[in-house]
Structures are given as structure tokens and as C-alpha cells.
Enzyme design. Structure first.
Site, PDB file in Angstrom:
ATOM      1  N   GLU A  82       3.361  -0.218  10.943  1.00  0.00           N
ATOM      2  CA  GLU A  82       2.539   0.673  10.111  1.00  0.00           C
ATOM      3  C   GLU A  82       2.350   2.021  10.809  1.00  0.00           C
ATOM      4  O   GLU A  82       2.665   2.186  11.984  1.00  0.00           O
ATOM      5  CB  GLU A  82       1.157   0.052   9.839  1.00  0.00           C
ATOM      6  CG  GLU A  82       1.067  -0.773   8.568  1.00  0.00           C
ATOM      7  CD  GLU A  82       1.075   0.070   7.290  1.00  0.00           C
ATOM      8  OE1 GLU A  82       1.234   1.298   7.378  1.00  0.00           O
ATOM      9  OE2 GLU A  82       0.947  -0.519   6.207  1.00  0.00           O
ATOM     10  N   ASP A 140       1.763   0.363  -0.812  1.00  0.00           N
ATOM     11  CA  ASP A 140       1.296   0.274   0.563  1.00  0.00           C
ATOM     12  C   ASP A 140       1.170   1.706   1.090  1.00  0.00           C
ATOM     13  O   ASP A 140       0.597   2.563   0.439  1.00  0.00           O
ATOM     14  CB  ASP A 140       2.259  -0.594   1.379  1.00  0.00           C
ATOM     15  CG  ASP A 140       1.624  -1.199   2.626  1.00  0.00           C
ATOM     16  OD1 ASP A 140       0.938  -0.473   3.358  1.00  0.00           O
ATOM     17  OD2 ASP A 140       1.828  -2.402   2.886  1.00  0.00           O
ATOM     18  N   ASN A 193      -4.985   1.996   1.250  1.00  0.00           N
ATOM     19  CA  ASN A 193      -3.604   2.315   1.605  1.00  0.00           C
ATOM     20  C   ASN A 193      -3.205   3.620   0.916  1.00  0.00           C
ATOM     21  O   ASN A 193      -3.985   4.216   0.170  1.00  0.00           O
ATOM     22  CB  ASN A 193      -2.652   1.195   1.172  1.00  0.00           C
ATOM     23  CG  ASN A 193      -2.176   0.364   2.352  1.00  0.00           C
ATOM     24  OD1 ASN A 193      -1.841   0.901   3.397  1.00  0.00           O
ATOM     25  ND2 ASN A 193      -2.144  -0.952   2.181  1.00  0.00           N
TER      26      ASN A 193
END
Length: 311
Positions: free
Chosen positions: A14, A218, A155
Site C-alpha cells: 500500500e 481501493d 480509501n
């Protein structure tokens, strides 16, 4: 043509960003509790990946103008003055750290650090988006200000190139929202649904012959033309959305669960994407061995340079 960065394997990658001074890619492994970065030119024999172990899960991070990183951990925002250095808390968050932690975030163009939270139980929409202003001369002590709320998994945070629109997603709701944003005053107004994706069909699997699923939003970024690029978790693709919210391109990726894109390289025309493999079926990993790695490809439209934390 996608390629994987050697030795970039994570459980759940991430928060990637390209550091222009170091000519390096940084990213996180959230459940692996680590910060990672490249050293040397990516794709060459001299390239390597360094890993910095943390004591708890990092949600997101950004480079600091004066050196080092700002990192959102489970219970607050921390500052490291150098790679592997001491993590000093600069702002705490008022949430139950047993079930809540920080997740996606980044800095805006004025150097403020934004981070959203996640309800790991996913039983209610009680997560929020916070902003930390630690700029010299701002006139206030660094403190977290809640800017938006009522999501389950924060997100997809991104800012338009003209600093007039803020994007933010709630992954389980399959929704990306947008606000009018006054960057100087740091105020949000006119909340609206930027794009609503369809929910996962009951009984869907990646091998479903008839059921179609785009995935759920996401992490995200914005390119120089103001288009919003979002990683579609379980959808095995990135989607490029126009400022109107219309999908204008779908880019397949060699991982079922892409997590966040960013632009890098000297010309900002290399698209990097972190991916996940944690909890995925063994057959899927065998079919898509890039899962969990950082993948990259060249694109025509450049992205925007990373915004540095100002303190």
C-alpha cells in the site's frame, strides 16, 4: 506490459510514492508491518529493496520536505527524521485502537498530511478522514482535524490538479465520493457521489463464467490531466475515470487484488501499482504469481509529483 519489481513481495502492499530526490519507490506492507523502498535503478542488476520493520501496522505515509517520513500507524501520526530512525508521535487519534487503525492517505500540495481510518470489524460506518497541519507559521499546534466521516474503510484519497476537488472512497460501499475543496482555507463542501460501482454478486468467484464483478475501489491517484486512477480490489484492474466520473479506460493487471497506483520515474510516466496476496486462495496465487509484488508499466499521460509533508 507489466513487470514486477524484484524482491518486492508483500502480504498487502500500500501507499506507494516516487521520491524524486532519491529516485526511489517507497511503499508499505500493512500486515507485514514494514516500510519498503528501492535502492538503485529499478530493473538493473544493482537494484535492491530495503525493508524497515515496524512495531505495528502502518496505514499510509508521505515524504517530508526536511527529510524522513511521516507515517500513520494504528494510534496516530508519527515522524521519522531518517530511514529506520526513531518514530516520534506528533498527533494521536481518538478511536478504539483494538478495532480501528489508520489506512489510506497522503499529503496535499500545501504539505498537510491526510489519513483515513478503517473499522476492521466492518460492522458499521464509523471511520473518518483526518487532516494534520504541521506547517511552520500555521499558527496552531499540530492536531488532527476530522474532515469527513461515515465510511467503513477509508480509501481512494486524491486531489485534483487544480486543488478544487477532493476524492475519497469507501471500499465496502463500492463508492467514490467527491467534494468541492478550498485548498487555502481547507474546507470541503457539496459532497456528492463521484462514482458508484456495483456490489459483488452473490456467489461470485474470480473463476465465475457468467457473473461479472469490476471489484471495489481501493487506493487511487490522479494524473496530470485530472483523471482519477483507482485500483479495483478483487477486480484485477485499474480504472481511469474522467473528472465527470465516467470510466474512460480499464487496464487489466496481473493480480486479482491491486491496492494502490502511483506515478513515478523521472518523467512520471511509469505507473506503479501495489498488490495483495494476504488471504488469497493458493490456486489464485499460482495463477497470478505477481500478487503481492509491486508491478509497473509505462503510460502516455504523466502523473503528478508526490506532495511533501511540511513541518
Amino acid at each position: 506490459m507489466w513487470t514486477s519489481i524484484d524482491n518486492s513481495l508483500c502480504e498487502l502492499g500500500e501507499s506507494p510514492f516516487w521520491h524524486p530526490r532519491e529516485r526511489a519507490l517507497y511503499w508499505l506492507d500493512i500486515p507485514g508491518r514494514a516500510v519498503l523502498r528501492t535502492r538503485g535503478d529499478i530493473g538493473t542488476d544493482s537494484a535492491k529493496v530495503e525493508r524497515w520493520a515496524l512495531s505495528t501496522e502502518p496505514g499510509c505515509m508521505a515524504p517530508a520536505r526536511s527529510g524522513g517520513l511521516v507515517i500513520a500507524l494504528r494510534d496516530g501520526i508519527y515522524r521519522a527524521r531518517e530511514w529506520g530512525g526513531e518514530l516520534v508521535a506528533i498527533a494521536r487519534v481518538d478511536h478504539d485502537v483494538r478495532t480501528m487503525r489508520f489506512n489510506d492517505g497522503k499529503c496535499d500540495a500545501l504539505g498537510r498530511f491526510w489519513s483515513g481510518s478503517i473499522n476492521e470489524a466492518k460492522d458499521r460506518a464509523n471511520a473518518a478522514l483526518y487532516c494534520l497541519d504541521a506547517r511552520p507559521g500555521s499558527g496552531v499546534a499540530p492536531a488532527l482535524t476530522q474532515m469527513a466521516n461515515q465510511v467503513t474503510t477509508a480509501n481512494g484519497l486524491a486531489f485534483s490538479p487544480d486543488a478544487r476537488t477532493l476524492y475519497w472512497a469507501d471500499t465496502p460501499a463500492h463508492q467514490v465520493r467527491a467534494w468541492n475543496w478550498d485548498a487555502a482555507a481547507n474546507t470541503l463542501s457539496q459532497p456528492r457521489v463521484f462514482h458508484q460501482f456495483d456490489a459483488k454478486p452473490e456467489g461470485w468467484t474470480p473463476d465465475s463464467p457468467t457473473l461479472r464483478y469490476e471489484g471495489r475501489p481501493d487506493g487511487a491517484t490522479v494524473d496530470a490531466q485530472g483523471h482519477y486512477w483507482v485500483a479495483m480490489f478483487e477486480g484485477a484492474q485499474l480504472l481511469r475515470l474522467a473528472p465527470s466520473g465516467e470510466i474512460v479506460a480499464a487496464v487489466p493487471v496481473p493480480a486479482q487484488c491491486p491496492t494502490m497506483p502511483c506515478f513515478g520515474g523521472d518523467d512520471l510516466k511509469t505507473l506503479f501499482v501495489t498488490t495483495a496476496r494476504k488471504g488469497r486462495p493458493a490456486a489464485e496465487i499460482e495463477r497470478l504469481p505477481a500478487s503481492g509484488t509491486v508491478i509497473s508499466m509505462r503510460v502516455d499521460t504523466p502523473g503528478l509529483p508526490v506532495s511533501f509533508f511540511e513541518d
